[in-house]
Write an enzyme that holds these catalytic residues in place. Structure first.
Site, short mmCIF file in Angstrom:
data_model
loop_
_atom_site.label_atom_id
_atom_site.label_comp_id
_atom_site.label_asym_id
_atom_site.label_seq_id
_atom_site.Cartn_x
_atom_site.Cartn_y
_atom_site.Cartn_z
N ASP A 86 0.85 -1.19 0.00
CA ASP A 86 0.00 0.00 0.00
C ASP A 86 0.90 1.25 0.00
OD1 ASP A 86 -2.45 1.33 0.22
OD2 ASP A 86 -2.38 1.35 2.41
N ASP A 108 2.53 5.01 -5.53
CA ASP A 108 1.80 6.24 -5.28
C ASP A 108 2.64 7.44 -5.69
OD1 ASP A 108 0.45 8.42 -4.40
OD2 ASP A 108 0.22 7.76 -2.32
N ASP A 260 -8.38 1.10 6.78
CA ASP A 260 -7.39 0.98 7.85
C ASP A 260 -7.94 1.57 9.15
OD1 ASP A 260 -5.16 0.76 9.42
OD2 ASP A 260 -3.83 1.91 8.16
P1 13P Z 1 -8.70 4.97 5.95
O1 13P Z 1 -7.83 5.88 6.76
O2 13P Z 1 -9.97 5.67 5.56
O3 13P Z 1 -8.98 3.68 6.62
O4 13P Z 1 -7.94 4.67 4.57
C1 13P Z 1 -7.02 3.63 4.48
C2 13P Z 1 -6.28 3.63 3.20
O5 13P Z 1 -6.59 4.29 2.25
C3 13P Z 1 -5.11 2.74 3.12
O6 13P Z 1 -4.44 2.87 1.91
O1 G3H Z 2 -3.33 4.85 3.83
C1 G3H Z 2 -2.45 4.39 4.51
C2 G3H Z 2 -2.57 3.62 5.74
O2 G3H Z 2 -3.50 4.10 6.62
C3 G3H Z 2 -1.22 3.27 6.30
O3 G3H Z 2 -0.80 3.98 7.41
O4 G3H Z 2 1.75 4.12 7.23
O5 G3H Z 2 0.59 4.35 9.44
O6 G3H Z 2 0.68 2.14 8.29
P1 G3H Z 2 0.64 3.65 8.13
ZN ZN Z 3 -4.49 4.88 1.15
#
Ligand code: 13P
Ligand code: G3H
Ligand code: ZN
Length: 313
Positions: A86, A108, A260
């Site tokens: 991600d 990204d 998330d």
């Molecule tokens: P949220 O913060 O809305 O859960 O989004 C998560 C997200 O886009 C992870 O890539």
């Molecule tokens: O969109 C991204 C996620 O919420 C990841 O967050 O880098 O704190 O794991 P993080």
């Molecule tokens: Zn995201």
């Protein structure tokens, strides 16, 4: 190692099926054994495909050996489970994930100038496709905390006029779009604020074969906020995306929905409750079990009531 050696599935296949059958595959973020198990239990209970999403910072937190060890030992139907990077911020980060055995990567480049975004997205696709790994790219910027490294304080909606050319030039397998969702728990003044469905519709028309992705899609269930605050937390003005709007987005080719924050809230709410109600507890297995179960329940609920992906194995 290659993702097929882990028994993982091709992410693009999951998304194309979802797009053609009017549901979305959830991409649930995880960061430790409990959050991984919570997602797997939810997938098992609902007989549904899931994307296990790991940010760069979560990967760093777990370490790749521990992570891939857990993935290698997942016991149930891995043919409906994808492992996804991600918000990869560089070609090297995506390449590393592909070499570890991820079945898809997001590059990204949404904060980069367009020509740079295109250049690196294509570089990632060229490398990924050699291994049948799928790619996701992003056009437009979401407000909020995107991950531990990036913060954007303004929305820049995806321009529908450039998506066809972007997809063609980058050969991306899916496209994340900015239509008003926001990362984190402070998304909106209230959950009825509308997403830009006019933009989404145009995007879907212009790239009808490309599955679309919604980031920042958490619904921020108020029951978790209330529980957190009841047991010593202090969270105000947190509102999420209305589930009905997410379902509408799915009808407009959104085939992957990233969650998330909702999981974080579910997890935290139960730990707070356990600590408050049982101040004598010092065994982490007890409170982590409770947190894990609440996260599972929330994932099940979102799979059934938002994604429509239950029984899609
Ligand atoms: P949220 O913060 O809305 O859960 O989004 C998560 C997200 O886009 C992870 O890539
Ligand atoms: O969109 C991204 C996620 O919420 C990841 O967050 O880098 O704190 O794991 P993080
Ligand atoms: Zn995201």
């Amino acid at each position: 190692m290659h993702f097929s050696e882990f028994g993982l599935t091709n992410t693009k296949k999951l998304l194309i099926h979802a797009m053609h059958h009017g549901y979305a595959v959830p991409a649930f973020n995880f960061y430790n054994m409990e959050s991984l198990l919570a997602i797997l239990h939810a997938a098992e209970t609902t007989h549904s495909p899931v994307i296990l999403a790991i940010s760069e910072s979560a990967l760093q937190y777990m370490g790749s050996d521990i992570l891939m060890g857990m993935i290698a030992n997942i016991k149930h139907k891995k043919n409906q489970i994808a492992l996804h990077l991600d918000h990869g911020h560089s070609f090297d980060s995506c390449k590393k994930a592909i070499n570890l055995g991820f079945s898809s990567v997001m590059f990204d480049g949404s904060n980069l100038p367009l020509n740079q975004n295109i250049k690196i997205s294509k570089q990632v696709a060229d490398y990924a496709h050699k291994f049948n790994v799928s790619t996701e790219t992003e056009l437009g910027i979401l407000a909020g905390i995107e991950d531990e490294q990036t913060f954007s304080d303004s929305h820049l909606y995806t321009n529908p006029d450039i998506v066809a050319d972007f997809v063609k030039q980058t050969e991306t397998d899916s496209l994340a779009v900015a239509i008003g969702t926001t990362h984190g728990i402070y998304k909106r003044k209230n959950e009825n604020e509308k997403l830009r469905f006019d933009i989404l519709k145009q995007i879907a028309t212009n790239i009808p074969k490309t599955p679309l992705v919604l980031h920042g899609a958490s619904t921020i269930p108020q029951k978790f906020i209330n529980k957190i605050n009841k047991f010593g937390g202090n969270i105000n003005y947190a509102h999420g995306i209305n589930p009905a709007q997410l379902r509408h987005a799915i009808s407009l080719h959104v085939a992957k929905i990233n969650i998330d924050s909702d999981s974080r809230l579910a997890f935290t709410a139960n730990i707070r409750e356990m600590f408050s109600k049982h101040p004598d507890i010092i065994n982490p297995r007890i409170y982590l079990q409770s947190a894990m179960e609440n996260m599972t329940q929330n994932c099940v609920n979102e799979i059934k009531n938002i994604m429509g992906s239950n029984n899609k194995i």
